[in-house]
Design an enzyme around this catalytic site. Structure first.
Site, short mmCIF file in Angstrom:
data_model
loop_
_atom_site.label_atom_id
_atom_site.label_comp_id
_atom_site.label_asym_id
_atom_site.label_seq_id
_atom_site.Cartn_x
_atom_site.Cartn_y
_atom_site.Cartn_z
N HIS A 37 -27.78 -35.03 36.25
CA HIS A 37 -28.51 -35.22 35.06
C HIS A 37 -30.10 -35.63 35.78
O HIS A 37 -30.08 -35.92 36.80
CB HIS A 37 -28.15 -36.10 34.12
N LYS A 46 -73.16 -26.34 26.06
CA LYS A 46 -74.08 -26.55 27.03
C LYS A 46 -75.50 -27.15 26.55
O LYS A 46 -75.88 -25.95 25.71
CB LYS A 46 -74.29 -25.70 28.18
#
Length: 835
Positions: free
Chosen positions: A355, A543
């Site tokens: 597991h 920008k």
């Protein structure tokens, strides 16, 4: 500031920014803040188990303790501000005016952070938080022996022996602590079955009984009138709402005394005195720790046992190779190495059945789930997860074989590990953004755990892989707009930053040097293309046409520096209130912009502000052409260095850092939405420069140009270095006809052409004065066409400017250039040819 007064340090995997290390905190001995921090770091192994799990109140001496004749007053702090590091554990206490978070010093990094805040004294109650987050019953009882006038430590020691004998008959073993102030504290462990009210009642009756037997020595009344010539047994500190100085805490006295645990033999010494920090460190280093037995008190019905009690009870020290903390409260480190982020690990566990163990750092431990089938690869498939006991943070690096007969026998290896950011954490639902190792099997993924049955350990959950889009990377709204053609506007309640800004916004000038110097430089983006950005996973920022700055807020002070490290704080007085607009001290990265009447960034307006030095002129233009600070990244928050955290986490913390509706011209602009092509088209429509695309998992590298950030520019601009100018003729005699500019290349300054368009009259006059002061005999360029060199005046290549251009010719000269203005925020060595 002296060298070494500011340092970035790593404390058990946590990066902390330490400041003012040379500040003297104890003038009488010269002990500095750096030495205070070092004391708490060194004493942590003994102190943390005694304070872990308890809410901390602090006494802060930000200017030092002063002297015996002129002591400084401390600040008393209970609750924790939002700007504290996310990894710092918190506990919530309910008050009449609402729930309040308190810090919990569950590890050494937490103690160091408290010391960085100048919290000399650490106070805690006699109870800890239980597993459900509620205050548990007290796990210890305390008696504060306070000497009245004419009494001292010797008399307190006599009363301590009387208290010891009395509670010893109740099966309680007392441990003395010389308080570092006046008297002695006595602690005894409890089993956690009595409430604070019950313990307080018992302590009161014991004090009264001793007062009855020794009326000339002991008093139990809080009245100061009756204390003279006797020792007060203060039983009231067992009240659930009261706190006591923590064992091993410094005291804010004239000398650096400590609440020092002592042996009973020491109390018999007629020369008994309080101990100072260096003496206590020497004792602990030699193995003297009389109060260690109290670390794990309270393991009974009250639920006071530490979060690792179950883990420790299921394993055998010395048999299993797994990490075995000395206390169920011990949490010595945490996080990814060198990171301030929270850590996760997935371990492949070959026990009776294969597991995977999924573990998330939370509250000083690793919250753990066993997942039989591991992380699902498809969002349409859920996997079963079973919650298991909390594990120590050191388990995050464990690999090895657990021997047969031990719990979890079998081999354990790390399948993947890294950091994560929390989107939601509730009792029945957990959502996290996980970033695994570079090249690891997990990568960047958003996972959800949903509880389906049971509570606590053995409860069942579903582990779900969510779709790729993350809220931290794409924000649905771009902000309100004042018209179809306007760019993203400030949030509601923010102070407008267009022309005609409020006079009130510049009423308090910024003070250069009010905050500590900034030595970092901003991280830079590399040129990019739509094709490159369209093929990957990117967060898209607009920008802006402005100038890059780093801003530090520090104790109410402000400092702004440009990209090349120049201090520009005094040029922008409208930003003086920035410390109040942030929820805590920080170092942030952003862009200064000036907006025109249509709300569009205007570099021309900003140019009018960039070179001013006269106070009156600065104040006038701060009103007529105010700037706005647009933030897009953060490097530090409250001394916590976050540069190693992924962009998505830094962005989330930055958004939380800015107070909404502060009235200051500062904001975190919304991210661009849609595809890169759509976002670029939107930037064009809004009149912006373009986009900056950032990898969601990118870390911040100061002063580095990185391909993890890419810029996509709409207008073709180029930074250039001025190497000369041509003299004007006719009506422009005595003025600049055109500037001769270049770009540093492999062999020197490569000629990039002449530019005259865009040069304004006033700017030209000022520029001419600066150029004439830098005249030289020879050309600074590698090569210049003869026609351009005929009447040229050559200058030292010191000034950087910016031009717009249509395109480059085959010889590398700008076609149809237009002057945009000087760039005093940049140096010639930073100029590179744009793609």
């Amino acid at each position: 500031m002296a060298e070494g007064a500011r340092q970035l340090v790593e404390v058990d995997g946590r990066r902390l920014r330490l400041t003012n290390l040379d500040k003297v905190m104890y003038p009488e001995t010269g002990m500095t803040k750096g030495e205070v921090i070092a004391y708490y770091a060194e004493i942590a192994p003994a102190m943390v188990p005694l304070v872990a799990g308890r809410p901390v109140t602090r006494l802060r001496w930000v200017h030092g303790v002063g002297t015996a004749d002129a002591p400084e007053r401390p600040f008393f702090e209970k609750t924790l501000d939002e700007h504290a590091p996310e990894w710092l554990r918190r506990g919530v206490i309910r008050h009449s005016d609402g729930d309040k978070p308190y810090p919990i010093a569950g590890d050494r990094a937490s103690l160091v952070w408290l010391a960085q805040q100048a919290s000399l004294e650490v106070h805690v109650p006699q109870w800890r938080f239980a597993a459900d987050g509620q205050p548990a019953n007290p796990d210890r009882i305390v008696f504060d022996l306070d000497p009245g006038e004419g009494m001292g430590l010797v008399e307190c020691a006599e009363v301590a022996r009387l208290v010891r004998a009395l509670i010893g008959g109740m099966g309680l073993d007392a441990v003395p602590v010389t308080s570092g102030s006046k008297g002695i504290h006595l602690y005894a462990a409890l089993d956690g079955r009595q409430t604070s009210e019950q313990v307080s009642d018992v302590a009161r009756e014991l004090a009264r009984a001793l007062e009855s037997d020794h009326p000339g020595l002991i008093v139990s009344s809080m009245s100061k009138i009756v204390r003279g010539g006797r020792v007060l047994i203060d039983w009231s500190q067992n009240n659930g709402k009261k706190t006591t100085i923590a064992p091993y805490s410094l005291r804010g006295r004239a000398r650096p005394t400590v609440a020092a645990p002592r042996t009973w033999e020491e109390l018999d010494d007629p020369g008994l005195r309080h101990l100072e920090a260096h003496e206590v460190l020497e004792r602990v280093a030699s193995g003297i720790d009389p109060i260690a037995s109290l670390a794990d008190s309270g393991g009974g019905a009250g639920g006071g046992a530490g979060p690792l009690a179950t883990y420790l009870s299921m394993r055998t020290t010395g048999v299993t190779p797994e990490p075995m903390p000395g206390s169920s409260w011990a949490a010595p480190g945490g996080g990814a190495p060198g990171s301030s982020a929270l850590s996760f690990v997935i371990q492949e566990h070959h026990a009776r059945r294969l597991h995977y163990d999924f573990r998330l750092e939370r509250d000083g431990v690793l919250k753990s789930w066993a997942v039989p089938k591991g992380v699902p690869e498809d969002p349409g498939v859920n996997h079963l997860a079973v919650q298991t006991e909390d594990h120590p943070l050191e388990y995050g690096g464990f690999e090895g074989t657990i021997p047969g007969g031990e719990y979890g026998a079998g081999s354990v290896t790390i399948w993947d590990a890294g950091t994560y950011a929390t989107e939601k954490w509730r009792d029945d639902e957990v959502i996290v953004d996980v970033q695994g190792r570079v090249g690891g099997p997990l990568g960047a993924v958003r996972l959800a755990l949903i509880r389906t049955g049971g509570e606590g350990e053995k409860s069942t959950w579903l582990l779900h892989r969510m779709k790729d889009q993350r809220p931290g990377e794409v924000v649905a709204t771009v902000g309100s707009r004042d018209g179809a053609g306007a760019p993203p506007r400030p949030a509601a309640g923010a102070n407008p930053a267009g022309r005609g800004g409020s006079e009130a916004s510049v009423s308090r000038p910024a003070t250069p040097g009010a905050a500590e110097p900034i030595t970092a430089r901003p991280m830079l983006a590399s040129p990019g293309t739509l094709g490159l950005v369209g093929a990957g996973d990117w967060a898209l920022e607009y920008k802006w046409d402005g100038i890059r700055v780093l801003a530090r807020t520090d104790g109410g002070g402000l400092r702004l520096v440009s990209r090349n490290g120049n201090d520009v704080t005094s040029r922008y007085p409208e930003l003086a209130g920035l410390p109040g607009a942030l929820r805590g001290d920080a170092l942030v990265d952003g862009e200064l912009v000036a907006l025109d009447d249509d709300g569009r960034p205007s570099f021309e307006l900003l140019q009018s502000r960039m070179n001013l030095t006269r106070t009156r002129e600065i104040q006038r233009l701060a009103t007529s052409a105010p700037v706005r600070l647009l933030l897009f990244d953060v490097l530090e928050i409250a001394g916590d260095d976050v540069t190693d955290a992924p962009y998505r986490e830094r962005r989330r913390r930055l958004e939380r850092l800015v107070r909404p509706g502060s009235g200051m011209p500062v904001e975190v602009p919304a991210l661009a939405t849609g595809s890169p092509a759509d976002a670029l088209a939107e930037a064009r429509r809004l009149g912006l420069e373009g986009l900056v695309a950032k990898r969601p998992d990118s870390t911040y590298h100061p002063g580095t140009r990185s391909e993890q950030w890419l810029k996509l520019k709409l207008t073709r601009t180029q930074e250039v270095v001025i190497g000369g100018y041509r003299v004007g003729v006719g009506s422009r005699t005595g003025r600049i006809r055109s500037l001769l500019v270049g770009i540093p290349g492999e062999h020197g300054l490569e000629y990039a052409g002449r530019v005259g368009s865009g040069l304004r009259e006033l700017e030209s006059e000022r520029l001419l004065a600066r150029l004439d002061a830098a005249v030289r005999e020879t050309s600074p360029f590698v090569d210049v066409p003869e026609a351009d060199a005929v009447d040229a005046v050559w200058v030292e290549p010191q000034l950087v400017g910016e031009i717009e251009l249509a395109e480059w010719t085959s010889t590398g000269v700008a076609r149809h250039p237009r002057w945009r203005g000087l760039r005093p925020d940049k140096s010639p060595s930073e100029v590179v040819r744009e793609a």
